[in-house]
Design an enzyme around this catalytic site. Sequence first.
Site, PDB file in Angstrom:
ATOM      1  N   ASP A 136      -8.883  -4.623  -2.091  1.00  0.00           N
ATOM      2  CA  ASP A 136     -10.332  -3.954  -1.581  1.00  0.00           C
ATOM      3  C   ASP A 136     -11.367  -4.663  -2.531  1.00  0.00           C
ATOM      4  OD1 ASP A 136      -9.814  -2.903  -4.138  1.00  0.00           O
ATOM      5  OD2 ASP A 136      -9.340  -0.919  -3.008  1.00  0.00           O
TER       6      ASP A 136
ATOM      7  N   ASN B 198      -8.200  11.853  -5.335  1.00  0.00           N
ATOM      8  CA  ASN B 198      -8.129  12.733  -4.223  1.00  0.00           C
ATOM      9  C   ASN B 198      -7.157  12.119  -3.520  1.00  0.00           C
ATOM     10  OD1 ASN B 198      -9.267  10.022  -3.255  1.00  0.00           O
ATOM     11  ND2 ASN B 198     -10.992  10.677  -2.362  1.00  0.00           N
TER      12      ASN B 198
ATOM     13  N   HIS C  52      -6.183   8.624  -2.782  1.00  0.00           N
ATOM     14  CA  HIS C  52      -6.675   7.506  -2.123  1.00  0.00           C
ATOM     15  C   HIS C  52      -5.917   6.519  -2.586  1.00  0.00           C
ATOM     16  CE1 HIS C  52     -10.392   6.155  -4.625  1.00  0.00           C
ATOM     17  NE2 HIS C  52      -9.388   5.681  -5.043  1.00  0.00           N
TER      18      HIS C  52
ATOM     19  N   GLU D  40      -9.278   6.498   2.031  1.00  0.00           N
ATOM     20  CA  GLU D  40      -9.730   7.969   1.808  1.00  0.00           C
ATOM     21  C   GLU D  40      -8.823   8.646   2.466  1.00  0.00           C
ATOM     22  OE1 GLU D  40     -11.505   8.203  -0.878  1.00  0.00           O
ATOM     23  OE2 GLU D  40     -13.228   6.781  -0.982  1.00  0.00           O
TER      24      GLU D  40
HETATM   25  P1  PGA Z   1      -8.878   4.197 -11.528  1.00  0.00           P
HETATM   26  O1  PGA Z   1      -8.975   4.263 -10.014  1.00  0.00           O
HETATM   27  O2  PGA Z   1      -7.758   3.787 -12.259  1.00  0.00           O
HETATM   28  O3  PGA Z   1     -10.328   3.811 -11.992  1.00  0.00           O
HETATM   29  O4  PGA Z   1      -8.660   5.644 -12.039  1.00  0.00           O
HETATM   30  C1  PGA Z   1      -7.699   4.322  -9.214  1.00  0.00           C
HETATM   31  C2  PGA Z   1      -8.075   4.316  -7.895  1.00  0.00           C
HETATM   32  O5  PGA Z   1      -9.022   4.814  -7.753  1.00  0.00           O
HETATM   33  O6  PGA Z   1      -7.259   3.597  -7.105  1.00  0.00           O
END
Ligand code: PGA
Length: 242
Positions: free
Chosen positions: A67, A136, A138, A143
């Site tokens: 992404d 959450n 994702h 999302e």
């Molecule tokens: P993080 O993010 O590694 O910064 O916790 C993980 C994600 O949102 O995929």
Amino acid sequence: MRIIHAKDYADMSRKAANIISAQVILKPDCVLGLATGSTPIGAYEQLIKWYEKGDVDFAEVSTYNLDEYRGLGHDDPQSYHYFMNKNFFHGINIDLANTHVPDGANPDADAACAEYDRMVEAAGYPDLQLLGIGNNGHIGFNEPDSVFSKGTHCVDLTESTIQANSRLFESIDDVPRQAYTMGVQTIMRARSILVVANGPKKAQAVYDMCFGPVTPACPASILQLHTNCTVVADEEALALCH
Ligand code: PGA
């Protein structure tokens, strides 16, 4: 789904790096799907060390990131393109021409996403897809939703993701509100998947991913249906899984 218990972040990072380096050793011209975020940084650091020791060679590897924020150019220090160069690619012998991130600088979302899908498909999809998981549930920027997404598409980030990501920006107002992300269907096409997670904030999402119902309300839960998915998580992230 294979769940590997790690003691802590360092142990999780080493175990994840071992799996990635095994992939590169077994298939030197492999396609890696890569992720940004805080979680994979330790694995990238470990891979850089092993590269420096001569234990792993990235000369023939190509990569596709999940992404990118919409509206940020490649040289923007907050872009995921910049993150990958800084945290991984500049430390190894990969050919930068073989590294790919969705083009956040292209304001035409449909064109940018369709072009990325064409590139990932032409590459034959990742041999190994590395994923973090959001608080959450994702994956990429897919999302929680009422349906699982398919190809690369433009998403509006949820309030909780904007909050979580604001720690990396000067102020919450600077966090982009949209991103281009590989879809869930594209992610599922990878031949193997490696999810990394650490810390107590991930415990519920990790439980839902591994043991909850398969539902787009927790996008990561679809990974239960993948035939070769490995989760490497530390004790805190696995706290609800005992
Ligand atoms: P993080 O993010 O590694 O910064 O916790 C993980 C994600 O949102 O995929």
